[in-house]
Write a protein that holds these residues in place. Structure first.
Motif, PDB file in Angstrom:
ATOM      1  N   GLU A  21     -11.684 -47.144 -38.149  1.00 45.13           N
ATOM      2  CA  GLU A  21     -12.871 -46.469 -38.358  1.00 45.13           C
ATOM      3  C   GLU A  21     -12.925 -46.148 -39.864  1.00 45.13           C
ATOM      4  O   GLU A  21     -14.016 -46.165 -40.301  1.00 45.13           O
ATOM      5  CB  GLU A  21     -12.866 -45.236 -37.603  1.00 45.13           C
ATOM      6  N   PHE A  22     -11.811 -46.073 -40.581  1.00 42.31           N
ATOM      7  CA  PHE A  22     -11.786 -45.772 -41.749  1.00 42.31           C
ATOM      8  C   PHE A  22     -10.739 -46.669 -42.653  1.00 42.31           C
ATOM      9  O   PHE A  22      -9.714 -46.985 -42.096  1.00 42.31           O
ATOM     10  CB  PHE A  22     -11.481 -44.304 -42.250  1.00 42.31           C
ATOM     11  N   ARG A  23     -11.309 -47.543 -43.511  1.00 43.37           N
ATOM     12  CA  ARG A  23     -10.453 -48.832 -43.996  1.00 43.37           C
ATOM     13  C   ARG A  23      -9.165 -48.335 -44.930  1.00 43.37           C
ATOM     14  O   ARG A  23      -9.522 -47.484 -45.838  1.00 43.37           O
ATOM     15  CB  ARG A  23     -11.157 -49.819 -44.490  1.00 43.37           C
ATOM     16  N   GLY A  24      -8.296 -49.118 -44.958  1.00 38.97           N
ATOM     17  CA  GLY A  24      -7.131 -48.823 -45.782  1.00 38.97           C
ATOM     18  C   GLY A  24      -7.562 -49.276 -47.199  1.00 38.97           C
ATOM     19  O   GLY A  24      -8.444 -50.289 -47.426  1.00 38.97           O
ATOM     20  N   GLY A  25      -7.036 -48.570 -48.174  1.00 40.26           N
ATOM     21  CA  GLY A  25      -7.114 -49.295 -49.532  1.00 40.26           C
ATOM     22  C   GLY A  25      -6.628 -50.748 -50.048  1.00 40.26           C
ATOM     23  O   GLY A  25      -5.741 -50.956 -49.341  1.00 40.26           O
ATOM     24  N   LEU A  26      -7.423 -51.458 -50.695  1.00 45.10           N
ATOM     25  CA  LEU A  26      -6.800 -52.697 -50.939  1.00 45.10           C
ATOM     26  C   LEU A  26      -5.675 -52.852 -51.916  1.00 45.10           C
ATOM     27  O   LEU A  26      -5.610 -51.799 -52.828  1.00 45.10           O
ATOM     28  CB  LEU A  26      -8.057 -53.496 -51.561  1.00 45.10           C
ATOM     29  N   GLY A  27      -4.875 -54.005 -51.841  1.00 42.04           N
ATOM     30  CA  GLY A  27      -3.730 -54.050 -52.655  1.00 42.04           C
ATOM     31  C   GLY A  27      -4.398 -54.822 -53.700  1.00 42.04           C
ATOM     32  O   GLY A  27      -5.573 -54.906 -53.905  1.00 42.04           O
ATOM     33  N   PRO A  31      -8.404 -39.215 -42.132  1.00 34.83           N
ATOM     34  CA  PRO A  31      -9.592 -38.850 -41.271  1.00 34.83           C
ATOM     35  C   PRO A  31     -10.708 -38.619 -42.202  1.00 34.83           C
ATOM     36  O   PRO A  31     -10.773 -37.696 -43.014  1.00 34.83           O
ATOM     37  CB  PRO A  31      -9.018 -37.602 -40.650  1.00 34.83           C
ATOM     38  N   GLY A  32     -11.660 -39.438 -41.791  1.00 35.23           N
ATOM     39  CA  GLY A  32     -13.045 -39.263 -42.547  1.00 35.23           C
ATOM     40  C   GLY A  32     -13.189 -39.991 -43.811  1.00 35.23           C
ATOM     41  O   GLY A  32     -14.208 -39.688 -44.477  1.00 35.23           O
ATOM     42  N   LYS A  33     -12.051 -40.677 -44.145  1.00 36.65           N
ATOM     43  CA  LYS A  33     -12.254 -41.088 -45.639  1.00 36.65           C
ATOM     44  C   LYS A  33     -11.598 -42.602 -45.754  1.00 36.65           C
ATOM     45  O   LYS A  33     -10.189 -42.738 -45.270  1.00 36.65           O
ATOM     46  CB  LYS A  33     -11.506 -40.218 -46.477  1.00 36.65           C
ATOM     47  N   ASP A  34     -11.975 -43.712 -46.351  1.00 29.80           N
ATOM     48  CA  ASP A  34     -11.255 -44.762 -46.518  1.00 29.80           C
ATOM     49  C   ASP A  34     -10.247 -44.768 -47.532  1.00 29.80           C
ATOM     50  O   ASP A  34     -10.378 -43.735 -48.449  1.00 29.80           O
ATOM     51  CB  ASP A  34     -12.183 -45.974 -47.282  1.00 29.80           C
ATOM     52  N   GLY A  35      -9.196 -45.561 -47.381  1.00 31.08           N
ATOM     53  CA  GLY A  35      -8.198 -45.393 -48.777  1.00 31.08           C
ATOM     54  C   GLY A  35      -8.813 -45.920 -49.822  1.00 31.08           C
ATOM     55  O   GLY A  35      -9.801 -46.736 -49.815  1.00 31.08           O
ATOM     56  N   VAL A  36      -7.904 -45.703 -50.939  1.00 31.03           N
ATOM     57  CA  VAL A  36      -8.265 -45.889 -52.354  1.00 31.03           C
ATOM     58  C   VAL A  36      -7.823 -47.346 -52.708  1.00 31.03           C
ATOM     59  O   VAL A  36      -6.710 -47.562 -52.317  1.00 31.03           O
ATOM     60  CB  VAL A  36      -8.023 -44.856 -53.413  1.00 31.03           C
ATOM     61  N   ASN A  37      -8.380 -48.223 -53.379  1.00 33.63           N
ATOM     62  CA  ASN A  37      -8.239 -49.452 -53.744  1.00 33.63           C
ATOM     63  C   ASN A  37      -7.131 -49.379 -54.853  1.00 33.63           C
ATOM     64  O   ASN A  37      -7.514 -48.672 -55.833  1.00 33.63           O
ATOM     65  CB  ASN A  37      -9.160 -50.130 -53.990  1.00 33.63           C
ATOM     66  N   ALA A  38      -6.046 -49.954 -54.795  1.00 35.76           N
ATOM     67  CA  ALA A  38      -5.159 -50.290 -56.029  1.00 35.76           C
ATOM     68  C   ALA A  38      -4.863 -49.190 -56.928  1.00 35.76           C
ATOM     69  O   ALA A  38      -5.381 -48.889 -58.029  1.00 35.76           O
ATOM     70  CB  ALA A  38      -5.614 -51.432 -57.027  1.00 35.76           C
ATOM     71  N   TRP A  39      -4.454 -47.995 -56.079  1.00 33.40           N
ATOM     72  CA  TRP A  39      -4.422 -46.495 -56.818  1.00 33.40           C
ATOM     73  C   TRP A  39      -2.780 -46.120 -56.787  1.00 33.40           C
ATOM     74  O   TRP A  39      -2.056 -46.217 -55.653  1.00 33.40           O
ATOM     75  CB  TRP A  39      -5.211 -45.530 -55.821  1.00 33.40           C
ATOM     76  N   SER A  40      -2.311 -45.647 -57.824  1.00 33.68           N
ATOM     77  CA  SER A  40      -0.949 -45.100 -57.755  1.00 33.68           C
ATOM     78  C   SER A  40      -1.075 -43.759 -57.371  1.00 33.68           C
ATOM     79  O   SER A  40      -1.691 -42.850 -57.608  1.00 33.68           O
ATOM     80  CB  SER A  40      -0.643 -44.813 -59.300  1.00 33.68           C
ATOM     81  N   PHE A  41      -0.235 -43.838 -56.323  1.00 33.74           N
ATOM     82  CA  PHE A  41      -0.222 -42.620 -55.072  1.00 33.74           C
ATOM     83  C   PHE A  41       1.084 -42.376 -54.681  1.00 33.74           C
ATOM     84  O   PHE A  41       2.233 -43.173 -55.022  1.00 33.74           O
ATOM     85  CB  PHE A  41      -0.764 -43.240 -53.923  1.00 33.74           C
ATOM     86  N   GLY A  42       1.236 -41.128 -53.956  1.00 35.11           N
ATOM     87  CA  GLY A  42       2.349 -40.627 -53.357  1.00 35.11           C
ATOM     88  C   GLY A  42       3.336 -40.246 -54.419  1.00 35.11           C
ATOM     89  O   GLY A  42       3.136 -39.605 -55.445  1.00 35.11           O
TER      90      GLY A  42
END
Length: 542
Positions: free
Chosen positions: A440-446, A395-406
């Motif tokens: 509305e807020f885009r997912g981060g790129l692979g 909510p309110g923020k695009d995903g982060v591109n190619a980011w080690s997450f979770g």
């Protein structure tokens, strides 16, 4: 000694600093690229009863399980009062508290004036533990015996002396003994560094003071977690997601969670997950529990120290014989596939309770690519890479591109490091346009990464997922992209199954991996025009 809140906070930070010093010791002294560069290791400090009380800023899938592993050793295999202060107990057995065979755990007690005041522990993902596939990540193993060397809980060091017979036995059964044993030696060094830091604390505050402080630190985290849970609306929240398959049978693997929030406690029922499978995607609770703990902690405001106190208000229910609580001798090499997907399932559940906080699905898998190159003289080198993708929009923020997450917290292995040590060339490495879910807020790129084989021959192994079921979007957002794995030979492209063993390659072949982007959040029609224009200018969309 009476400890006030200031002293407790000083001790808490000192314990965290001890774990961080252990972390730095491994980083500076390790040998393999998977430990030194990719940073696939973790360190932690435990109280006198084996509960995780402080940890380095490393990997959730390790840190949330190390305490359970230590407790398993103490409950089933080692008598605490017979565990000397100069003894190190090691294991990698998933049916004795570990997760999979690559992850070797070492623990050491810390004593002060004859009393046990703490334990220190370190876990490294080792480059190879033997078994049927280079890197010990066999995609088609059907039992743990095929996956490599199992180390039962044993004293690797006793009375300060290394058990040479065990040491030599380990080295004789792995493909890269100098690298593997070098990394194991760095783990032992880190324990000495951590133990010295804890002893200095005990000398200042006394054994009784340190034991009291660790108990109060855990109680503080428990209280903070209960307060965070009370802020969530009571209710039952369910969600499911799927793994593509287990690598052997084509049927999808269902992962389902039912989360019940009741007052200041959470119950997580995983009994709806599928039965354990023949392929190596199975988990013991050491893995699946830490995915649940990670997701619940991530859903809070982050104000609490992460330790075993956070786990106390969380009850997890398994069904024995399922993919989250498998029975021996089920294969478990790629257990992280279930771990990642459980984290995404938990995000989907918690979004229903916290719609303004939880993100859409991240890439949700470890893209494990293993190469064993073969030179003309028969010598062999092993590379294990773990690639990642895009994070989910929030909510309110695009995903982060190619980011080690979770469940991850890895780095990439630098191109220069690979090319200077291996007959491989990285011919392409970058973001993958259009892979993030619309919203509305885009997912981060692979990302896309290509490896060219420069040796006469090589063997490739893949353990990957998200090739059939993409990362989901939330609140009307679109799904992220699917993964894609290809061999390019003489200009012709041939798909490689995402779970493959023994793929033969020759000089000049290129392996291309495209990873998933994260899911989008919100209706794509609501995306800000300026943000859409920026996406186009940056090449984020085709």
């Amino acid at each position: 000694m009476t400890l006030g809140p200031i002293e407790i906070e000083v001790i808490r930070n000192a314990l965290t600093a001890a774990a961080a010093e252990m972390d730095i010791t491994i980083w500076r002294t390790s040998r393999s690229t998977i430990v030194r560069e990719l940073l696939d290791y973790s360190t932690a400090v435990f109280d006198a009863e084996g509960n995780n009380v402080a940890q380095s800023a490393r990997i959730p899938q390790h840190l949330n399980s190390m305490g359970a592993a230590l407790r398993t050793l103490l409950d089933r295999f080692v008598v605490a009062d017979e565990w000397g202060e100069h003894d190190v107990v090691a294991t990698n057995d998933p049916y004795c508290g570990a997760q999979h065979l690559n992850d070797v755990l070492v623990f050491k007690p810390v004593m002060h004036e004859g009393r046990r005041v703490a334990y220190v522990g370190a876990l490294c993902h080792h480059i190879d533990m033997g078994g049927m596939a280079p890197g010990s990540y066999a995609a088609t193993a059907t039992e743990v015996f095929q996956e490599g060397l199992r180390i039962p809980p044993l004293k690797l060091v006793e009375n300060g002396r290394l058990n040479r017979a065990v040491w030599e036995m380990i080295g004789q059964n792995v493909r890269k003994p100098a690298l593997m044993l070098g990394d194991l030696q760095s783990q032992l060094a880190s324990l000495d560094v951590g133990a010295a830091s804890i002893r200095r604390l005990a000398a200042r505050y006394g054994a009784e003071g340190l034991v009291e402080a660790t108990a109060r630190i855990l109680d503080m985290s428990e209280a903070a977690m209960r307060a965070a849970i009370r802020a969530m609306p009571d209710g039952r929240y369910e969600f499911e997601d799927f793994l593509d398959d287990d690598g052997i049978d084509p049927e999808p693997v269902r992962l389902h969670a039912a989360v019940t929030v009741r007052g200041d406690e959470i119950e997580v029922d995983l009994s709806g997950c599928d039965d354990q499978r023949r392929g190596p995607i199975n988990c013991t609770p050491a893995m699946s529990d830490c995915a649940v703990y990670y997701a619940v902690i991530a859903a809070t405001d982050g104000a609490m120290p992460a330790n075993a106190g956070c786990y106390r208000p969380i009850r997890i229910m398994h069904r024995e014989g399922s993919v989250t609580s498998c029975r021996a001798p089920a294969s478990v090499a790629h257990r992280i596939a279930v771990g990642h997907r459980l984290a995404n399932v938990m995000f989907g559940c918690l979004h229903q309770a916290l719609p303004d906080r939880m993100p859409a699905a991240y890439y949700g898998g470890s893209y494990v690519a293993t190469f064993q190159t073969e030179a003309a003289d028969g010598s062999r080198e092993v590379l294990v890479e773990i690639e990642i993708g895009g994070t989910g929009a929030a909510p309110g923020k695009d995903g982060v591109n190619a980011w080690s997450f979770g469940m991850h917290n890895n780095a990439n292995i630098p191109v220069e490091m690979i090319e200077s040590q291996m007959p491989l060339t990285i011919t392409r490495y970058g973001l993958l346009p259009g892979s993030g879910g619309a919203g509305e807020f885009r997912g981060g790129l692979g990302l896309v990464r290509e490896w060219r084989v420069d040796s006469p021959a090589a063997v490739f192994t893949a353990n990957m997922d998200r090739f059939r079921f993409p990362p989901y979007g939330l609140a009307g957002g679109g799904a992220g992209s699917l993964g894609r794995l290809t061999r390019v030979r003489d200009g012709a492209e041939t798909p490689i199954a995402p779970k493959s063993d023994g793929v033969r390659l020759r000089a000049g072949d290129v392996v291309r991996l495209e990873t998933s982007g994260g899911g989008g959040f919100g209706d794509p029609a609501g995306r800000d025009a300026g943000a859409a224009s920026s996406d186009a200018a940056l090449g984020y969309v085709p």
